[in-house]
Design an enzyme around this catalytic site. Structure first.
Site, PDB file in Angstrom:
ATOM      1  N   HIS A   9       0.840  -1.207   0.000  1.00 56.08           N
ATOM      2  CA  HIS A   9       0.000   0.000   0.000  1.00 56.08           C
ATOM      3  C   HIS A   9       0.867   1.245   0.000  1.00 56.08           C
ATOM      4  CE1 HIS A   9       0.993   0.902   4.211  1.00 56.08           C
ATOM      5  NE2 HIS A   9       0.860  -0.405   4.450  1.00 56.08           N
ATOM      6  N   GLU A  89      -2.613  -7.358   7.616  1.00 55.86           N
ATOM      7  CA  GLU A  89      -1.430  -6.931   8.352  1.00 55.86           C
ATOM      8  C   GLU A  89      -1.168  -7.877   9.523  1.00 55.86           C
ATOM      9  OE1 GLU A  89       1.415  -5.806   8.662  1.00 55.86           O
ATOM     10  OE2 GLU A  89       1.201  -3.615   8.692  1.00 55.86           O
TER      11      GLU A  89
END
Length: 238
Positions: A9, A89
């Site tokens: 990202h 994550e």
């Protein structure tokens, strides 16, 4: 033998402030991160993407949307963004939301740097478990993409720094304790091709460069007898 493009990202408000965001909700790309995601999308616009898969975290879904928008702008069919918890994550537990400068004072910080395989974050997951579920997720998805779209298919997974580093370490045959040697910057692009004999890491942590060669059908895309001695001829430029 589909090809996996790993995209981290873009930069977030947490990255910019030195905060370990983890799975904290509401962490979004900042202006720099939006620009980075847009540039990654422009690089991938020349490549037909068979599948676009994202971590559930908002910053990854934002980045995935930028990639899908670039596909549409290039006149390609816009891929539907799928989410996969295997790409989420790392669960940093009690470390989540902490300032990196403060976490660096913890005893565990040195272990994270030198022996990640021994790390289990307080109230969170171990780094070994993180790697196992991330690698399992991409290998499973890669096989599904190839089964549906064929061996020349290219697909994209948008995830996080430690997740992508752990996937690259596995593909390189590196022990998890060495994965901190790998750098994965915001919105960088890394490329892996899984085969029956071994994974091939075609690129790591790239920020610029033409990716149109992935849209071609280079020599070696078909199953072969192993790595080319001497390095081979590489992708076709025609």
């Amino acid at each position: 033998m589909a090809t996996l493009i790993l995209v981290r990202h873009g930069r977030t408000t947490a990255n910019a402030s030195g905060t370990l965001a983890g799975r904290t909700p509401g962490v979004r790309l900042d202006e720099a991160g939006e620009r980075q995601a847009g540039r990654a999308g422009e690089r991938l616009a020349k490549v037909p993407v068979a599948a676009l898969v994202s971590s559930p975290q908002e910053r990854c879904r934002q980045t995935a949307k930028a990639l899908a928008k670039a596909q549409a702008a290039a006149g390609r069919e816009t891929p539907r963004i799928l989410t996969d918890r295997g790409l989420a994550e790392c669960d940093y537990g009690e470390w989540q939301g902490g300032a990196l400068r403060e976490l660096a004072k913890e005893r565990l910080w040195k272990v994270v740097q030198q022996q990640p395989s021994a790390v289990e974050f307080p109230g969170g997951e171990s780094m070994v478990a993180m790697q196992h579920r991330a690698v399992a997720a991409v290998r499973r998805r890669d096989a599904a993409v190839e089964a549906e779209h064929g061996p020349a298919a290219v697909w994209v997974a948008v995830s996080h720094g430690d997740i992508i580093k752990s996937i690259l370490a596995d593909a390189l045959g590196m022990h998890l304790d060495l994965f901190q040697r790998i750098q994965v910057d915001p919105a960088s692009i890394s490329i892996i091709r899984y085969t029956a004999d071994r994974p091939y890491v075609l690129a790591s942590n790239t920020h610029d460069g033409d990716l149109s060669w992935l849209a071609a059908k280079p020599r070696g895309r078909k199953p072969r007898r192993g790595a080319d001695v001497g390095g081979g001829a590489g992708p076709s430029d025609s």
